[in-house]
Design a protein around this motif. Structure first.
Motif, PDB file in Angstrom:
ATOM      1  N   ASP A  39       7.285   0.495 -39.880  1.00  0.00           N
ATOM      2  CA  ASP A  39       8.460  -0.372 -39.989  1.00  0.00           C
ATOM      3  C   ASP A  39       8.113  -1.789 -39.549  1.00  0.00           C
ATOM      4  OD1 ASP A  39      11.514  -0.645 -40.192  1.00  0.00           O
ATOM      5  OD2 ASP A  39      11.106  -1.364 -38.165  1.00  0.00           O
ATOM      6  N   GLY A  40       8.790  -2.774 -40.145  1.00  0.00           N
ATOM      7  CA  GLY A  40       8.507  -4.172 -39.828  1.00  0.00           C
ATOM      8  C   GLY A  40       8.710  -4.522 -38.362  1.00  0.00           C
ATOM      9  N   SER A  41       9.737  -3.960 -37.732  1.00  0.00           N
ATOM     10  CA  SER A  41       9.983  -4.272 -36.322  1.00  0.00           C
ATOM     11  C   SER A  41       8.884  -3.694 -35.432  1.00  0.00           C
ATOM     12  CB  SER A  41      11.358  -3.751 -35.885  1.00  0.00           C
ATOM     13  OG  SER A  41      11.434  -2.340 -36.035  1.00  0.00           O
ATOM     14  N   ASP A  42       8.429  -2.485 -35.763  1.00  0.00           N
ATOM     15  CA  ASP A  42       7.328  -1.888 -35.003  1.00  0.00           C
ATOM     16  C   ASP A  42       6.048  -2.700 -35.196  1.00  0.00           C
ATOM     17  OD1 ASP A  42       8.691   0.242 -33.845  1.00  0.00           O
ATOM     18  OD2 ASP A  42       8.272   1.616 -35.499  1.00  0.00           O
ATOM     19  N   PRO A  89      -1.575   5.422 -35.056  1.00  0.00           N
ATOM     20  CA  PRO A  89      -0.134   5.721 -35.028  1.00  0.00           C
ATOM     21  C   PRO A  89       0.566   5.005 -33.874  1.00  0.00           C
ATOM     22  CG  PRO A  89      -1.434   7.719 -35.297  1.00  0.00           C
ATOM     23  CD  PRO A  89      -2.389   6.635 -34.907  1.00  0.00           C
ATOM     24  N   THR A  90       1.642   4.319 -34.207  1.00  0.00           N
ATOM     25  CA  THR A  90       2.403   3.632 -33.164  1.00  0.00           C
ATOM     26  C   THR A  90       3.818   3.375 -33.662  1.00  0.00           C
ATOM     27  OG1 THR A  90       2.351   1.753 -31.618  1.00  0.00           O
ATOM     28  CG2 THR A  90       1.837   1.288 -33.908  1.00  0.00           C
ATOM     29  N   GLY A  91       4.690   3.015 -32.740  1.00  0.00           N
ATOM     30  CA  GLY A  91       6.051   2.653 -33.129  1.00  0.00           C
ATOM     31  C   GLY A  91       7.069   3.733 -32.833  1.00  0.00           C
ATOM     32  N   ILE A  92       8.329   3.365 -33.049  1.00  0.00           N
ATOM     33  CA  ILE A  92       9.436   4.275 -32.743  1.00  0.00           C
ATOM     34  C   ILE A  92      10.326   4.547 -33.958  1.00  0.00           C
ATOM     35  CG2 ILE A  92       9.522   3.600 -30.319  1.00  0.00           C
ATOM     36  CD1 ILE A  92      11.880   1.758 -31.000  1.00  0.00           C
TER      37      ILE A  92
END
Length: 285
Positions: free
Chosen positions: A179-182, A267-270
């Motif tokens: 996702d762009g925010s992540d 892998p990262t982000g929410i």
């Protein structure tokens, strides 16, 4: 207060980056073609610098007092008759040269994952040429290479809406779009940590088949997937440049090439792609 100059600020990722830096107390100077349109569109920025990266004479003074440049500038579909060479490479070179002249301390660039495996794709070749130029420049740099954006996955959802998803090969190759925010948070962290190259993706790793199934699940429909021989994809890569205009085969070559590789970054982000699909479907109801 530190100042960040953002090129590509009106694009999908650029907007997320501008919003994050503004909320983190930075002075955000956004490169735009039209300040009024940027204002109306709701682009979050402290100021708008009107210019065009393809025209270096319009960038004079753009980076005076700037501490950091972040460029997500590039095209996935040719517009205004411009080529990948002119935008993804030369326009970014123009930004880099202006940054060097202004003695900016750090330049960050948004690349693409697995560029070394897709050297014959014009979009990728232009991006890699700039990444090489940035690596060799006398400036601290950070290159972030995402596996793909959530926004790119609309192709899967659109196929599912039509009633069938078409895949090449067995559908076992994996990807983890982000996702762009992540991704904006990854960019900020990578810069703060002084990382030079970051191959990144979202928190969920899917096979192409599983991603197609997620699209059907968001629609509340049974999955209907047809697998084409991978030879079909490879033939299309050779034929499309001869039978379609650049604005058609340009993005198609990238999509078809990426579909032939594992596109898995760190892998990262929410944010989760299933929630993204569900939100897109809900918006249309």
């Amino acid at each position: 207060m530190k100042t960040v100059f953002i090129a590509g600020a009106t694009g999908y990722l650029g907007r997320h980056i501008a919003k994050l830096y503004l909320s983190s107390g930075w002075h955000v100077r956004a490169l735009v073609r039209n300040s009024e349109q940027a204002r109306v569109s709701g682009l979050d920025a402290s100021e708008y610098f009107v210019g065009e990266a393809t025209r270096p004479e319009t960038l004079r003074g753009a980076m005076d007092g700037v501490d950091l440049v972040i460029s997500s500038l590039g095209i996935t579909r040719q517009r205004d008759g411009l080529t990948y060479e002119e935008v993804d490479y030369q326009a970014n070179v123009n930004l880099l040269e202006e940054a060097l002249a202004a003695k900016v301390g750090h330049f960050a660039y948004i690349h693409v994952l697995n560029a070394d495996k897709m050297p014959d794709v014009p979009l990728v070749a232009a991006k890699q040429a700039f990444a090489d130029r940035l690596d060799a420049a006398p400036i601290t740099s950070t290159i972030v290479a995402p596996s793909g954006f959530f926004s790119d996955m609309a192709d899967f959802l659109n196929m599912a809406k039509s009633g069938r998803v078409w895949l090449f090969g067995t559908g076992h190759l994996r990807l983890n779009p982000i996702d762009g925010s992540d991704l904006a948070r990854v960019v900020m962290s990578a810069i703060e940590e002084g990382r030079t190259f970051v191959p990144v993706g979202g928190p969920d790793i899917f096979t192409q088949t599983e991603l197609a199934e997620a699209a059907f699940a968001a629609l509340g429909q049974p999955a209907k997937i047809t697998y084409l021989p991978d030879l079909t994809r490879r033939l299309a890569l050779k034929i499309l440049p001869w039978v379609t205009p650049a604005h058609v085969h340009g993005p198609a070559l990238f999509f078809l090439s990426a579909m032939g590789h594992e596109m898995v970054g760190e892998p990262t982000g929410i944010e989760h792609i299933a929630d993204h699909f569900n939100a897109l479907v809900a918006e249309e109801q």
